[in-house]
Design a protein around this motif. Structure first.
Motif: not given
Length: 171
Positions: A110-114, A120-124, A126-132, A137-140
């Motif tokens: 999430c540090s790169s603000t994807p 809203m970025c949530t660290q998982n 090894g990865s991350y997810s976005c709540k739009c 919509r979409g991954t980012n």
């Protein structure tokens, strides 16, 4: 024969029995055990009377530094990293989301603000997810939702004409 040998008297001559580590008629030449370069794989040789002593580089062992220690045997790579044995060393190929010599550091995705458009970025692991936010919509959160696309569900009341805008619509 000097201090390095023991003299034996012979008829019109002498012979020397040399002490360990010396040779020659008068025992005046020191044996160099390191002359044949017995230490392998960059080991440093030191003469020591009738023998040699090898000082091995890190990761190697044995009398002549001939044995590579299996650093991967102790499983140094953490968090799903794969260990590769090298000569006197090892390297780790880290799983996604991990970094460092032994894969000990979790990468903060999430540090790169994807997530775009205030998602809203949530660290998982090894990865991350976005709540739009609404309208994206979409991954980012990069895809603009076309609120006007469905003619059966016009968001504008009283037969107003819908115009899609970035992140919303206008009637």
């Amino acid at each position: 024969c000097g201090a390095q040998g023991r003299c034996t008297d012979c008829i019109d001559a002498y012979s020397c029995k040399c002490a360990s580590g010396y040779f020659g008629y008068n025992c005046d030449t020191a044996t160099t055990e390191c002359g044949s370069s017995p230490c392998q794989l960059q080991g440093a040789c030191k003469d020591n009377a009738d023998k040699y002593i090898c000082t091995c580089i890190q990761g190697l062992t044995g009398h002549s530094c001939q044995t590579d220690i299996d650093e991967c045997g102790s499983k140094p790579c953490r968090n799903g990293g794969k260990c590769t044995q090298l000569l006197g060393a090892f390297t780790c190929a880290c799983a996604a989301g991990w970094d460092g010599d032994t894969c000990q550091t979790q990468i903060n995705s999430c540090s790169s603000t994807p997530c775009l458009h205030n998602g809203m970025c949530t660290q998982n692991k090894g990865s991350y997810s976005c709540k739009c936010t609404n309208g994206f919509r979409g991954t980012n959160c990069a895809v603009d939702v076309d609120e006007c696309a469905d003619p059966l569900h016009n968001p504008c009341l009283h037969m107003g004409h819908c115009h899609n805008q970035l992140g919303g619509f206008m009637c």
